[in-house]
Design a protein around this motif. Structure first.
Motif, PDB file in Angstrom:
ATOM      1  N   GLY A 257       0.780  -1.221   0.000  1.00 53.02           N
ATOM      2  CA  GLY A 257       0.000   0.000   0.000  1.00 53.02           C
ATOM      3  C   GLY A 257       0.811   1.270   0.000  1.00 53.02           C
ATOM      4  N   GLN A 258       2.122   1.175  -0.219  1.00 50.00           N
ATOM      5  CA  GLN A 258       2.968   2.358  -0.204  1.00 50.00           C
ATOM      6  C   GLN A 258       2.719   3.215  -1.441  1.00 50.00           C
ATOM      7  OE1 GLN A 258       7.195   1.666  -0.599  1.00 50.00           O
ATOM      8  NE2 GLN A 258       7.710   3.465   0.631  1.00 50.00           N
ATOM      9  N   LYS A 259       2.749   4.534  -1.243  1.00 49.32           N
ATOM     10  CA  LYS A 259       2.557   5.452  -2.365  1.00 49.32           C
ATOM     11  C   LYS A 259       3.850   5.601  -3.157  1.00 49.32           C
ATOM     12  CE  LYS A 259      -1.151   8.566  -0.867  1.00 49.32           C
ATOM     13  NZ  LYS A 259      -1.480   9.975  -0.572  1.00 49.32           N
ATOM     14  N   LEU A 260       3.702   5.633  -4.489  1.00 47.31           N
ATOM     15  CA  LEU A 260       4.816   5.893  -5.386  1.00 47.31           C
ATOM     16  C   LEU A 260       4.407   7.071  -6.255  1.00 47.31           C
ATOM     17  CD1 LEU A 260       7.625   4.637  -6.156  1.00 47.31           C
ATOM     18  CD2 LEU A 260       6.442   3.564  -8.077  1.00 47.31           C
ATOM     19  N   ALA A 261       5.121   8.187  -6.122  1.00 43.47           N
ATOM     20  CA  ALA A 261       4.753   9.416  -6.817  1.00 43.47           C
ATOM     21  C   ALA A 261       5.738   9.688  -7.944  1.00 43.47           C
ATOM     22  CB  ALA A 261       4.748  10.592  -5.839  1.00 43.47           C
ATOM     23  N   SER A 262       5.222   9.781  -9.174  1.00 37.91           N
ATOM     24  CA  SER A 262       6.068  10.148 -10.316  1.00 37.91           C
ATOM     25  C   SER A 262       6.091  11.666 -10.431  1.00 37.91           C
ATOM     26  CB  SER A 262       5.528   9.535 -11.614  1.00 37.91           C
ATOM     27  OG  SER A 262       5.615   8.117 -11.570  1.00 37.91           O
ATOM     28  N   ALA A 263       7.306  12.218 -10.586  1.00 35.74           N
ATOM     29  CA  ALA A 263       7.458  13.674 -10.609  1.00 35.74           C
ATOM     30  C   ALA A 263       8.494  14.085 -11.650  1.00 35.74           C
ATOM     31  CB  ALA A 263       7.876  14.192  -9.233  1.00 35.74           C
ATOM     32  N   ARG A 264       8.291  15.254 -12.216  1.00 36.46           N
ATOM     33  CA  ARG A 264       9.254  15.870 -13.125  1.00 36.46           C
ATOM     34  C   ARG A 264      10.095  16.861 -12.327  1.00 36.46           C
ATOM     35  NH1 ARG A 264       9.870  18.606 -18.204  1.00 36.46           N
ATOM     36  NH2 ARG A 264      11.890  19.654 -17.987  1.00 36.46           N
ATOM     37  N   ILE A 265      11.414  16.713 -12.366  1.00 41.51           N
ATOM     38  CA  ILE A 265      12.303  17.686 -11.739  1.00 41.51           C
ATOM     39  C   ILE A 265      12.483  18.822 -12.732  1.00 41.51           C
ATOM     40  CG2 ILE A 265      14.478  18.047 -10.536  1.00 41.51           C
ATOM     41  CD1 ILE A 265      12.745  15.882  -9.300  1.00 41.51           C
ATOM     42  N   GLY A 292      13.078   7.223  -0.583  1.00 41.94           N
ATOM     43  CA  GLY A 292      13.774   6.594  -1.701  1.00 41.94           C
ATOM     44  C   GLY A 292      13.438   7.301  -2.998  1.00 41.94           C
ATOM     45  N   ILE A 293      14.410   7.320  -3.915  1.00 39.00           N
ATOM     46  CA  ILE A 293      14.219   7.926  -5.233  1.00 39.00           C
ATOM     47  C   ILE A 293      14.607   6.905  -6.289  1.00 39.00           C
ATOM     48  CG2 ILE A 293      14.887   9.790  -6.802  1.00 39.00           C
ATOM     49  CD1 ILE A 293      15.599  11.483  -4.407  1.00 39.00           C
ATOM     50  N   GLU A 294      13.746   6.731  -7.284  1.00 36.81           N
ATOM     51  CA  GLU A 294      14.052   5.839  -8.407  1.00 36.81           C
ATOM     52  C   GLU A 294      14.017   6.666  -9.685  1.00 36.81           C
ATOM     53  OE1 GLU A 294      11.386   2.543  -8.343  1.00 36.81           O
ATOM     54  OE2 GLU A 294      11.917   1.947  -6.303  1.00 36.81           O
ATOM     55  N   LEU A 295      15.050   6.524 -10.486  1.00 34.86           N
ATOM     56  CA  LEU A 295      15.184   7.286 -11.729  1.00 34.86           C
ATOM     57  C   LEU A 295      14.719   6.436 -12.897  1.00 34.86           C
ATOM     58  CD1 LEU A 295      16.297   9.755 -13.320  1.00 34.86           C
ATOM     59  CD2 LEU A 295      18.493   8.544 -13.398  1.00 34.86           C
ATOM     60  N   TYR A 296      13.844   7.023 -13.746  1.00 33.82           N
ATOM     61  CA  TYR A 296      13.452   6.349 -14.979  1.00 33.82           C
ATOM     62  C   TYR A 296      14.611   6.436 -15.964  1.00 33.82           C
ATOM     63  CZ  TYR A 296       8.549   6.129 -13.497  1.00 33.82           C
ATOM     64  OH  TYR A 296       7.382   5.854 -12.830  1.00 33.82           O
ATOM     65  N   VAL A 313      11.281  11.046 -12.076  1.00 32.72           N
ATOM     66  CA  VAL A 313      11.635  10.156 -10.977  1.00 32.72           C
ATOM     67  C   VAL A 313      10.374   9.597 -10.322  1.00 32.72           C
ATOM     68  CG1 VAL A 313      13.770  11.413 -10.525  1.00 32.72           C
ATOM     69  CG2 VAL A 313      11.682  12.070  -9.302  1.00 32.72           C
ATOM     70  N   ALA A 314      10.555   8.526  -9.567  1.00 33.02           N
ATOM     71  CA  ALA A 314       9.502   7.963  -8.726  1.00 33.02           C
ATOM     72  C   ALA A 314       9.949   8.110  -7.278  1.00 33.02           C
ATOM     73  CB  ALA A 314       9.259   6.501  -9.073  1.00 33.02           C
ATOM     74  N   LEU A 315       9.114   8.705  -6.446  1.00 36.78           N
ATOM     75  CA  LEU A 315       9.463   9.019  -5.062  1.00 36.78           C
ATOM     76  C   LEU A 315       8.679   8.135  -4.108  1.00 36.78           C
ATOM     77  CD1 LEU A 315       9.321  12.923  -5.326  1.00 36.78           C
ATOM     78  CD2 LEU A 315      11.321  11.448  -5.617  1.00 36.78           C
ATOM     79  N   ARG A 316       9.364   7.623  -3.096  1.00 38.83           N
ATOM     80  CA  ARG A 316       8.743   6.826  -2.044  1.00 38.83           C
ATOM     81  C   ARG A 316       8.794   7.586  -0.722  1.00 38.83           C
ATOM     82  NH1 ARG A 316       8.139   1.359  -3.479  1.00 38.83           N
ATOM     83  NH2 ARG A 316       9.188   0.799  -5.424  1.00 38.83           N
ATOM     84  N   GLY A 317       7.876   7.225   0.176  1.00 41.50           N
ATOM     85  CA  GLY A 317       7.936   7.752   1.531  1.00 41.50           C
ATOM     86  C   GLY A 317       7.169   9.036   1.762  1.00 41.50           C
ATOM     87  N   LEU A 318       6.517   9.592   0.757  1.00 43.97           N
ATOM     88  CA  LEU A 318       5.722  10.814   0.942  1.00 43.97           C
ATOM     89  C   LEU A 318       4.258  10.402   1.110  1.00 43.97           C
ATOM     90  CD1 LEU A 318       7.452  13.036  -1.781  1.00 43.97           C
ATOM     91  CD2 LEU A 318       7.848  13.058   0.696  1.00 43.97           C
ATOM     92  N   LYS A 319       3.849  10.185   2.333  1.00 46.94           N
ATOM     93  CA  LYS A 319       2.554   9.569   2.623  1.00 46.94           C
ATOM     94  C   LYS A 319       1.368  10.426   2.195  1.00 46.94           C
ATOM     95  CE  LYS A 319       4.309   6.890   6.547  1.00 46.94           C
ATOM     96  NZ  LYS A 319       4.170   6.602   7.995  1.00 46.94           N
ATOM     97  N   SER A 320       1.512  11.742   2.289  1.00 50.20           N
ATOM     98  CA  SER A 320       0.373  12.627   1.992  1.00 50.20           C
ATOM     99  C   SER A 320       0.438  13.230   0.603  1.00 50.20           C
ATOM    100  CB  SER A 320       0.311  13.754   3.038  1.00 50.20           C
ATOM    101  OG  SER A 320       0.152  13.231   4.344  1.00 50.20           O
TER     102      SER A 320
END
Length: 624
Positions: A257-265, A292-296, A313-320
Motif C-alpha cells: 500500500g505504499q505510495k509511489l509518486a512520479s514527478a518531473r524535476i 527513496g528515489i528511483e530514476l526512470y 523520478v519515482a518518489l517513495r515515503g511521501l505519505k500525503s
C-alpha cells in the motif's frame, strides 16, 4: 515528451516502435496481442486501450528521452491533463484513415494553449483508405494552419507504402515561416536564408508544427520521425543549480500500500532522505522527506540518491503526496486544463467500509474522480467506460464485487451575491469563534485571511481551512460550490479549553450561514457536440436536438455542431442509430454550465430522499 492521440490512432504502437528503435525492447509489442510495454494493467491489455499514463526512459543517440504514453479515450482525459503539465514537447498521432477526430482537436487546442512544441505523426499510411493531400488540408483547417509536411508518401494505402523527405528550402516552407516572423520575412525577401534555423525556432515557440508520415506497425517513417524529434523539439532547459521545483503528475499504490509518486524535476536537485517543502494543490505547505528515489532510465526504474533538473523520478515515503503537488518552491503552472467530470454514480458493495477505503485510494491516483460518502458512496465520472474500469480495479486489487446506479449529471451551485456570518460559542461542549465573508469569483476557490495568523495556533488555522474546503462539497441544495472567495474575518479561542475539533464542528455551520445569506443558483452541465449524419437526415437531427433541449450553432451538409445539456445527452445518443440509419457519429465534450431552467434540483439519494449529510442550513438556528 508526451505521445497523445484520439483512441485507436496508434499511439501505444508508436511508443513500442520507439522503444524498439532505442534498443529498450528486442521485439515490438502489439496492442491486439496485449504485450505492449506501457499498457501494464490487465484491463488495458484486455480492452486494448491505455487507461493510465506510463513513463519509460531511453536514449535516442545523445538525447535522453522521458516518454509519457497517455490515454486516448475521452473518459480518461484527466490522465492526459496530468502528463501535459510536465512536458517539454509532444507528438500528436493522427490516423491516415480516420483523420482528424474530435479528441484530436481537443488535444491540439490544449497543446497550443500551453505553448508545447508539437510534431504531428500521421500513422497507418499502409492501410486501405489512407489519405495525404485532403488529410493535410483537414489538419490545416481543423488543427493548425502552420502544419509543415516533411515528407511525401509513395504507394499510399498499400503494404508497400514508403516516405520520401522533402527539402527544407522549398518556397512553400519559406512563405509559411515568413507569415509568422516579420524579421525573417525581411531577410527572406532579400536573399537566401537558413529556413531550418527559423523552423526550429518557430517549433520551439509552438508556432509551426512539422508533419511526419509512417506506420507504427511496419516501422515505415519511424527513423525519419526520430530524426525530427532530435532536430526540432527543444531540450529541457532547467538548471540543476537553481532552486528545486518538482511537479507530481502521477500517484500509484505499490507493495504494502505504499505510495509511489512520479514527478518531473523542473529545476534544482533532489536528494533522498532530505527534508523538502511540499506545496499541495490546496492546503498549507508542509515538510516531506522522500525515503527513496528511483530514476526512470533505459526502460526501467533505478534506485539513486540524487536527481536533477530534466529527469523523471519515482518518489517513495511521501505519505500525503497527491497529484498536482509541488516540491521545493512553488511555481505557477496550469493545473486544470480540461473540464472536471460532469457525471456521477452511486457505488454499492456488501462491505461499505472497505469499499470507501478502496475508492479513496483509487481517487488518489485520479483526483478528478472524486469520492463522496454520505448516506451513499458516490463517484464522479467522465463516462460509462470508467464504470468498467473502476469495477475491474475494485475486483482485481481489493476483492470487492460492486454495483452501480444509473449515471446522473453533476450540478454545481454558484453564489448570487455576498454574505457574511460570525459567531462565538463559549458555553456547552464547544468553545470557539469564527467569522466568514463569501463572494462569487470567476473560477476556483480563493481562501484569504483577514485575521492575524499568529492570533490563533497553526493547528487551528489548518483545521479551519481544511473544514472550509470540505464543507464546500455540498451547498444549499447539496451540490458542490466550486467558484467562491472565502475571507476568514474573525477567530477566537479560549485557552486551554478550545481544541481543533471545536473549529471543525463550528466552521460548517457559520460558513453555510454566510452562503445562505448570499444565496446560490443551481447550474447544470452543458456539453458541446459534433454530429456527423447522412445529408438527408440533417433536418430530422436538428429536430431531435431541439427535443432534448439542445441548440444547433453550426449546420453543414452532413455535420451539426451545438450544445446540449448533459442530463439529456444519453437519451439523445440512444436514438441516433435509428434516426441516422446506423451512420451517425457523435462526439461530446464539456462546454460550460447554465442555470437550471426549472426549480433547482436537490441532490438526492437513489431512493429519492435528499442527502442528509451537511444540510446545515436547515438546522442552523437549532444547532446554534
Amino acid at each position: 515528451m508526451g505521445i497523445v492521440a484520439h483512441v485507436d490512432a496508434g499511439k501505444t504502437s508508436l511508443t513500442e516502435r520507439l522503444l524498439f528503435a532505442a534498443g529498450v525492447v528486442d521485439r515490438v509489442g502489439r496492442v491486439d496481442d496485449g504485450d505492449t510495454r506501457t499498457d501494464s494493467m490487465d484491463l488495458e491489455r484486455r480492452r486494448g486501450i491505455t487507461i493510465r499514463s506510463a513513463v519509460v526512459a531511453f536514449r535516442l543517440g545523445d538525447l535522453p528521452v522521458n516518454l509519457i504514453d497517455t490515454p486516448g479515450h475521452s473518459d480518461f482525459i484527466a490522465e492526459v491533463e496530468r502528463a501535459l503539465s510536465v512536458l517539454d514537447g509532444a507528438v500528436l498521432v493522427i490516423s491516415a484513415v480516420e483523420g482528424v477526430q474530435p479528441q484530436t482537436r481537443l488535444l491540439m487546442r490544449t497543446l497550443d494553449r500551453l505553448r508545447i512544441p508539437t510534431l504531428l505523426f500521421v500513422n497507418k499510411v499502409d492501410r486501405v483508405g489512407a489519405r495525404y493531400d485532403d488529410l493535410l488540408a483537414d489538419i490545416r483547417r481543423l488543427l493548425t494552419p502552420a502544419a509543415v509536411p516533411m515528407e511525401t508518401v509513395t504507394e499510399l494505402g498499400t503494404r508497400a507504402a514508403a516516405v520520401e523527405l522533402l527539402g527544407l528550402h522549398r518556397q512553400e516552407l519559406g512563405e509559411l515561416l515568413a507569415e509568422r516572423n516579420d524579421d525573417f520575412l525581411e531577410r527572406y525577401l532579400q536573399g537566401p536564408v537558413d529556413q531550418a534555423v527559423e523552423l526550429r525556432n518557430q517549433v520551439a515557440r509552438a508556432e509551426a508544427h512539422p508533419v511526419y508520415f509512417g506506420s507504427a506497425m511496419t516501422g515505415v517513417g519511424i527513423d525519419e520521425l526520430i530524426d525530427g524529434i532530435r532536430t526540432w523539439l527543444p531540450r529541457a532547459t532547467g538548471s540543476p543549480a537553481g532552486d528545486l521545483n518538482a511537479r507530481v503528475f502521477k500517484v500509484e499504490r505499490v507493495a504494502a500500500g505504499q505510495k509511489l509518486a512520479s514527478a518531473r524535476i523542473v529545476s534544482g536537485t533532489l536528494t533522498a532522505r532530505t527534508p523538502v517543502a511540499v506545496h499541495p494543490v490546496d492546503g498549507p505547505e508542509y515538510q516531506g522527506r522522500p525515503s527513496g528515489i528511483e530514476l526512470y532510465a533505459d526502460g526501467a526504474r533505478t534506485p539513486v540518491d540524487r536527481v536533477e533538473a530534466g529527469q523523471i523520478v519515482a518518489l517513495r515515503g511521501l505519505k500525503s503526496i497527491r497529484i498536482g503537488d509541488q516540491l521545493g518552491v512553488r511555481t505557477p503552472y496550469a493545473q486544470r486544463l480540461f473540464a472536471p467530470p460532469t457525471l456521477e454514480t452511486v457505488v454499492s458493495a456488501r462491505d461499505r467500509v472497505r469499499l470507501f477505503q478502496a475508492l479513496t485510494q483509487l481517487a488518489e491516483q485520479d483526483p478528478l474522480i472524486r469520492v463522496q460518502k454520505a448516506d451513499e458512496i458516490t463517484v464522479s465520472l467522465y463516462g460509462e467506460v470508467q464504470k468498467e474500469v473502476i469495477a475491474s480495479l475494485l475486483e482485481s486489487e481489493y476483492g470487492l464485487d460492486v454495483t452501480f446506479s444509473e449515471t446522473t449529471p453533476i450540478h454545481v451551485e454558484r453564489l448570487n451575491g455576498t454574505g457574511s456570518a460570525i459567531r462565538e460559542i463559549t458555553a456547552g461542549p464547544w468553545a470557539a469563534g469564527v467569522g466568514f465573508r463569501v463572494a462569487p469569483v470567476a473560477e476556483g476557490i480563493e481562501y484569504n485571511l483577514e485575521v492575524e495568523l499568529g492570533a490563533l495556533p497553526r493547528a487551528f488555522h489548518t483545521a479551519i481551512e481544511e473544514t472550509v474546503r470540505q464543507t464546500l462539497h455540498q451547498g444549499l441544495y447539496g451540490w458542490e460550490i466550486p467558484d467562491i472567495r472565502i475571507d476568514l474575518t474573525h477567530t477566537a479561542y479560549f485557552s486551554p479549553v478550545t481544541v481543533a475539533a471545536d473549529f471543525r464542528r463550528l466552521v460548517p455551520l457559520i460558513l453555510m450561514q454566510a452562503i445562505a445569506e448570499a444565496g446560490t443558483t443551481v447550474l447544470e452541465p452543458l456539453n458541446h457536440f459534433e454530429l456527423d449524419v447522412p445529408p438527408d437526415t440533417v433536418a430530422r437531427m436538428m429536430a431531435h436536438v431541439a427535443e432534448h433541449r439542445g441548440v444547433v450553432t453550426q449546420v453543414l451538409p452532413s455535420h451539426l455542431e451545438g450544445t446540449i445539456p448533459a442530463a439529456t445527452t444519453h437519451a439523445f445518443e440512444a436514438q441516433l442509430p435509428h434516426l441516422g440509419r446506423g451512420e451517425a457519429l457523435l462526439a461530446t465534450s464539456f462546454d460550460s454550465y447554465q442555470p437550471v431552467p426549472a426549480a433547482p434540483p436537490i441532490r438526492t439519494r437513489t431512493d429519492g430522499n435528499p442527502l442528509n449529510e451537511k444540510q446545515y442550513v436547515l438546522h442552523l438556528n437549532q444547532s446554534l
